[in-house]
Scaffold this motif. Structure first.
Motif, PDB file in Angstrom:
ATOM      1  N   LEU A 274       0.853  -1.183   0.000  1.00 45.21           N
ATOM      2  CA  LEU A 274       0.000   0.000   0.000  1.00 45.21           C
ATOM      3  C   LEU A 274       0.889   1.233   0.000  1.00 45.21           C
ATOM      4  N   PRO A 275       0.869   2.026  -1.073  1.00 41.75           N
ATOM      5  CA  PRO A 275       1.761   3.181  -1.145  1.00 41.75           C
ATOM      6  C   PRO A 275       1.379   4.294  -0.170  1.00 41.75           C
TER       7      PRO A 275
ATOM      8  N   THR B 281       3.981   7.055   0.082  1.00 42.22           N
ATOM      9  CA  THR B 281       4.665   8.141  -0.611  1.00 42.22           C
ATOM     10  C   THR B 281       5.170   7.594  -1.945  1.00 42.22           C
ATOM     11  N   GLU B 282       5.870   8.424  -2.673  1.00 47.39           N
ATOM     12  CA  GLU B 282       6.428   7.967  -3.952  1.00 47.39           C
ATOM     13  C   GLU B 282       7.456   6.857  -3.774  1.00 47.39           C
ATOM     14  N   THR B 283       8.082   6.801  -2.601  1.00 43.83           N
ATOM     15  CA  THR B 283       9.146   5.817  -2.393  1.00 43.83           C
ATOM     16  C   THR B 283       8.868   4.798  -1.292  1.00 43.83           C
ATOM     17  N   LEU B 284       7.813   4.990  -0.504  1.00 49.33           N
ATOM     18  CA  LEU B 284       7.526   4.080   0.606  1.00 49.33           C
ATOM     19  C   LEU B 284       6.142   3.465   0.473  1.00 49.33           C
ATOM     20  N   SER B 285       6.112   2.146   0.577  1.00 53.71           N
ATOM     21  CA  SER B 285       4.860   1.401   0.676  1.00 53.71           C
ATOM     22  C   SER B 285       4.926   0.555   1.937  1.00 53.71           C
ATOM     23  N   VAL B 286       3.747   0.222   2.453  1.00 54.45           N
ATOM     24  CA  VAL B 286       3.674  -0.661   3.613  1.00 54.45           C
ATOM     25  C   VAL B 286       2.897  -1.901   3.221  1.00 54.45           C
ATOM     26  N   ALA B 287       3.056  -2.939   4.024  1.00 53.11           N
ATOM     27  CA  ALA B 287       2.404  -4.208   3.715  1.00 53.11           C
ATOM     28  C   ALA B 287       2.151  -4.975   4.998  1.00 53.11           C
ATOM     29  N   PRO B 288       1.167  -5.866   4.949  1.00 53.80           N
ATOM     30  CA  PRO B 288       1.039  -6.827   6.041  1.00 53.80           C
ATOM     31  C   PRO B 288       2.164  -7.857   5.904  1.00 53.80           C
ATOM     32  N   GLN B 289       2.208  -8.812   6.798  1.00 53.49           N
ATOM     33  CA  GLN B 289       3.274  -9.818   6.837  1.00 53.49           C
ATOM     34  C   GLN B 289       3.688 -10.284   5.449  1.00 53.49           C
ATOM     35  N   LEU B 290       4.968 -10.151   5.156  1.00 53.99           N
ATOM     36  CA  LEU B 290       5.523 -10.646   3.896  1.00 53.99           C
ATOM     37  C   LEU B 290       6.112 -12.031   4.119  1.00 53.99           C
ATOM     38  N   THR B 291       6.272 -12.761   3.028  1.00 51.07           N
ATOM     39  CA  THR B 291       6.808 -14.115   3.081  1.00 51.07           C
ATOM     40  C   THR B 291       8.124 -14.180   2.319  1.00 51.07           C
ATOM     41  N   VAL B 292       8.793 -15.305   2.457  1.00 50.96           N
ATOM     42  CA  VAL B 292      10.024 -15.545   1.703  1.00 50.96           C
ATOM     43  C   VAL B 292       9.752 -15.404   0.207  1.00 50.96           C
ATOM     44  N   GLU B 293       8.622 -15.928  -0.242  1.00 53.11           N
ATOM     45  CA  GLU B 293       8.272 -15.877  -1.665  1.00 53.11           C
ATOM     46  C   GLU B 293       8.025 -14.446  -2.139  1.00 53.11           C
ATOM     47  N   ASP B 294       7.570 -13.574  -1.252  1.00 53.95           N
ATOM     48  CA  ASP B 294       7.286 -12.186  -1.625  1.00 53.95           C
ATOM     49  C   ASP B 294       8.549 -11.411  -1.989  1.00 53.95           C
ATOM     50  N   MET B 295       9.706 -11.847  -1.533  1.00 59.93           N
ATOM     51  CA  MET B 295      10.936 -11.106  -1.814  1.00 59.93           C
ATOM     52  C   MET B 295      11.216 -11.045  -3.319  1.00 59.93           C
ATOM     53  N   ALA B 296      10.955 -12.123  -4.035  1.00 59.53           N
ATOM     54  CA  ALA B 296      11.142 -12.131  -5.494  1.00 59.53           C
ATOM     55  C   ALA B 296      10.185 -11.142  -6.153  1.00 59.53           C
ATOM     56  N   ASP B 297       8.939 -11.105  -5.674  1.00 58.33           N
ATOM     57  CA  ASP B 297       7.953 -10.187  -6.234  1.00 58.33           C
ATOM     58  C   ASP B 297       8.325  -8.732  -5.966  1.00 58.33           C
TER      59      ASP B 297
END
Length: 141
Positions: free
Chosen positions: A4-5, A7-23
């Motif tokens: 969820l953006p 600012t232009e450079t910062l987004s936040v997210a709920p819990q990320l996973t190992v698989e999310d790093m590639a995305d």
């Protein structure tokens, strides 16, 4: 993975996973900030596993854990420094994203209007009506 953006450079997210790093890497992110302490829930990925996956995908990974109701000025300052020093897109996460949003808002509370901070958070789906109280608490008022 949903970011969820803010600012232009910062987004936040709920819990990320190992698989999310590639995305994240594929989406152009360069830095990931984990604001969640290890061990909050039995099924959450360990920060060390997330770090290893992030590094494999060329991402900078920082573990800056905070407890929601116990955010300190030192944690706010560390988050602000990370954002200042980051080159490119940053994704910050915790369980729901709210701690990361709160850190961002507190880090910007001296330079941005509180109503604007709350509106930005609200546009991303986060209720920060308690922000003025958190600011006062951090500043010892």
């Amino acid at each position: 993975m949903a970011t969820l953006p803010l600012t232009e450079t910062l987004s936040v997210a709920p819990q990320l996973t190992v698989e999310d790093m590639a995305d994240l890497a594929a989406a152009g992110y360069t830095t990931v900030i984990n604001n969640r302490p290890d061990g909050e829930q039995a099924d959450q990925p360990l920060s060390d596993d997330l770090r290893a996956a992030a590094i494999r995908h060329g991402l900078t990974f920082l573990h800056q854990p905070v407890v929601g109701g116990e955010i300190t000025q030192a944690q706010v300052d560390a988050f602000a420094r990370t954002l200042e020093q980051s080159d490119g897109l940053v994704a910050a996460f915790c369980r729901s994203g709210k701690r990361s949003v709160t850190l961002w808002a507190l880090a910007n509370s001296e330079t941005m209007d509180v109503d604007a901070l709350m509106a930005t958070a609200g546009a991303a789906g986060f209720d920060l009506t308690d922000l003025p109280d958190k600011i006062a608490s951090l500043r010892g008022r």
